[in-house]
Write a protein that holds these residues in place. Structure first.
Motif, PDB file in Angstrom:
ATOM      1  N   LYS A 194       0.839  -1.202   0.000  1.00  0.00           N
ATOM      2  CA  LYS A 194       0.000   0.000   0.000  1.00  0.00           C
ATOM      3  C   LYS A 194       0.873   1.251   0.000  1.00  0.00           C
ATOM      4  O   LYS A 194       2.061   1.202   0.327  1.00  0.00           O
ATOM      5  CB  LYS A 194      -0.923   0.007   1.221  1.00  0.00           C
ATOM      6  N   LEU A 195       0.260   2.375  -0.336  1.00  0.00           N
ATOM      7  CA  LEU A 195       0.956   3.664  -0.347  1.00  0.00           C
ATOM      8  C   LEU A 195       1.069   4.163   1.088  1.00  0.00           C
ATOM      9  O   LEU A 195       0.053   4.416   1.735  1.00  0.00           O
ATOM     10  CB  LEU A 195       0.185   4.661  -1.202  1.00  0.00           C
ATOM     11  N   LYS A 196       2.288   4.294   1.578  1.00  0.00           N
ATOM     12  CA  LYS A 196       2.470   4.633   2.990  1.00  0.00           C
ATOM     13  C   LYS A 196       2.991   6.046   3.233  1.00  0.00           C
ATOM     14  O   LYS A 196       2.546   6.713   4.161  1.00  0.00           O
ATOM     15  CB  LYS A 196       3.408   3.642   3.667  1.00  0.00           C
ATOM     16  N   THR A 197       3.935   6.494   2.432  1.00  0.00           N
ATOM     17  CA  THR A 197       4.537   7.810   2.653  1.00  0.00           C
ATOM     18  C   THR A 197       4.573   8.564   1.331  1.00  0.00           C
ATOM     19  O   THR A 197       4.885   7.992   0.295  1.00  0.00           O
ATOM     20  CB  THR A 197       5.976   7.668   3.190  1.00  0.00           C
ATOM     21  N   CYS A 198       4.254   9.863   1.406  1.00  0.00           N
ATOM     22  CA  CYS A 198       4.290  10.694   0.207  1.00  0.00           C
ATOM     23  C   CYS A 198       4.971  12.020   0.536  1.00  0.00           C
ATOM     24  O   CYS A 198       4.618  12.680   1.508  1.00  0.00           O
ATOM     25  CB  CYS A 198       2.876  10.966  -0.297  1.00  0.00           C
ATOM     26  N   HIS A 199       5.945  12.365  -0.284  1.00  0.00           N
ATOM     27  CA  HIS A 199       6.555  13.687  -0.246  1.00  0.00           C
ATOM     28  C   HIS A 199       6.090  14.367  -1.528  1.00  0.00           C
ATOM     29  O   HIS A 199       6.321  13.852  -2.626  1.00  0.00           O
ATOM     30  CB  HIS A 199       8.079  13.594  -0.185  1.00  0.00           C
ATOM     31  N   GLN A 200       5.424  15.491  -1.365  1.00  0.00           N
ATOM     32  CA  GLN A 200       4.750  16.108  -2.513  1.00  0.00           C
ATOM     33  C   GLN A 200       4.983  17.604  -2.555  1.00  0.00           C
ATOM     34  O   GLN A 200       5.066  18.263  -1.525  1.00  0.00           O
ATOM     35  CB  GLN A 200       3.255  15.827  -2.374  1.00  0.00           C
ATOM     36  N   THR A 201       5.087  18.120  -3.773  1.00  0.00           N
ATOM     37  CA  THR A 201       5.155  19.550  -3.978  1.00  0.00           C
ATOM     38  C   THR A 201       4.181  19.904  -5.085  1.00  0.00           C
ATOM     39  O   THR A 201       3.934  19.104  -5.986  1.00  0.00           O
ATOM     40  CB  THR A 201       6.585  20.016  -4.316  1.00  0.00           C
ATOM     41  N   SER A 202       3.584  21.080  -4.983  1.00  0.00           N
ATOM     42  CA  SER A 202       2.601  21.478  -5.988  1.00  0.00           C
ATOM     43  C   SER A 202       2.581  22.987  -6.126  1.00  0.00           C
ATOM     44  O   SER A 202       3.049  23.721  -5.254  1.00  0.00           O
ATOM     45  CB  SER A 202       1.208  20.998  -5.591  1.00  0.00           C
ATOM     46  N   HIS A 203       2.020  23.434  -7.257  1.00  0.00           N
ATOM     47  CA  HIS A 203       1.752  24.844  -7.433  1.00  0.00           C
ATOM     48  C   HIS A 203       0.518  24.981  -8.312  1.00  0.00           C
ATOM     49  O   HIS A 203       0.206  24.102  -9.105  1.00  0.00           O
ATOM     50  CB  HIS A 203       2.953  25.610  -7.987  1.00  0.00           C
ATOM     51  N   PRO A 204      -0.202  26.082  -8.133  1.00  0.00           N
ATOM     52  CA  PRO A 204      -1.452  26.251  -8.897  1.00  0.00           C
ATOM     53  C   PRO A 204      -1.186  26.424 -10.393  1.00  0.00           C
ATOM     54  O   PRO A 204      -0.124  26.899 -10.798  1.00  0.00           O
ATOM     55  CB  PRO A 204      -2.078  27.516  -8.313  1.00  0.00           C
ATOM     56  N   ALA A 205      -2.170  26.043 -11.192  1.00  0.00           N
ATOM     57  CA  ALA A 205      -2.057  26.148 -12.645  1.00  0.00           C
ATOM     58  C   ALA A 205      -2.345  27.558 -13.135  1.00  0.00           C
ATOM     59  O   ALA A 205      -2.135  27.854 -14.296  1.00  0.00           O
ATOM     60  CB  ALA A 205      -3.016  25.164 -13.303  1.00  0.00           C
ATOM     61  N   ILE A 206      -2.774  28.415 -12.290  1.00  0.00           N
ATOM     62  CA  ILE A 206      -3.150  29.769 -12.671  1.00  0.00           C
ATOM     63  C   ILE A 206      -1.929  30.628 -12.920  1.00  0.00           C
ATOM     64  O   ILE A 206      -0.946  30.595 -12.332  1.00  0.00           O
ATOM     65  CB  ILE A 206      -4.034  30.421 -11.577  1.00  0.00           C
TER      66      ILE A 206
END
Length: 123
Positions: free
Chosen positions: A111-123
């Motif tokens: 199963k998916l246990k750990t997530c390191h994530q980065t994001s920015h808006p599409a605007i």
């Protein structure tokens, strides 16, 4: 495990896990930790708070769609680059991108246990 991990993450993004809690529970480890750097700051989510975030977003939009452009895996980790598209309740005929994401998922116990994530808006 690299191919299996990649297949699991691909299946997760193509599933109804972002709409149905039963499906979410099939993919997400009960000890989930999501470390997310976004345009609004840094947040940490666990199994419950991440579902609450997903559920809240799904109530705000007519539909959500994840368009995966890149997926790379090594052993039990998978890096995914994707765009999140939505159709708003006010304008369900138009699909628009709302954000760009890069996530690194660690798989444990299938199963998916750990997530390191980065994001920015599409605007």
């Amino acid at each position: 495990m690299s191919a299996a991990a990649k297949k699991l993450v691909t299946s997760f993004f193509e599933s109804d896990a972002f709409k149905q809690k039963e499906v979410y529970e099939q993919y997400i480890h009960s000890d989930l930790q999501v470390y997310w750097h976004s345009s609004t700051g840094y947040n940490v989510y666990d199994f419950t708070s991440y579902w609450e975030l997903i559920e809240s977003a799904s109530l705000s939009y007519e539909s959500l769609r994840y368009d995966v452009s890149h997926i790379l895996s090594e052993k039990d980790e998978v890096a995914v680059r994707y765009t999140l598209y939505t159709r708003t309740i006010e304008n369900p005929g138009e699909e628009v991108p709302i954000g760009y994401f890069i996530s690194i998922w660690k798989i444990e116990d299938g199963k998916l246990k750990t997530c390191h994530q980065t994001s920015h808006p599409a605007i």
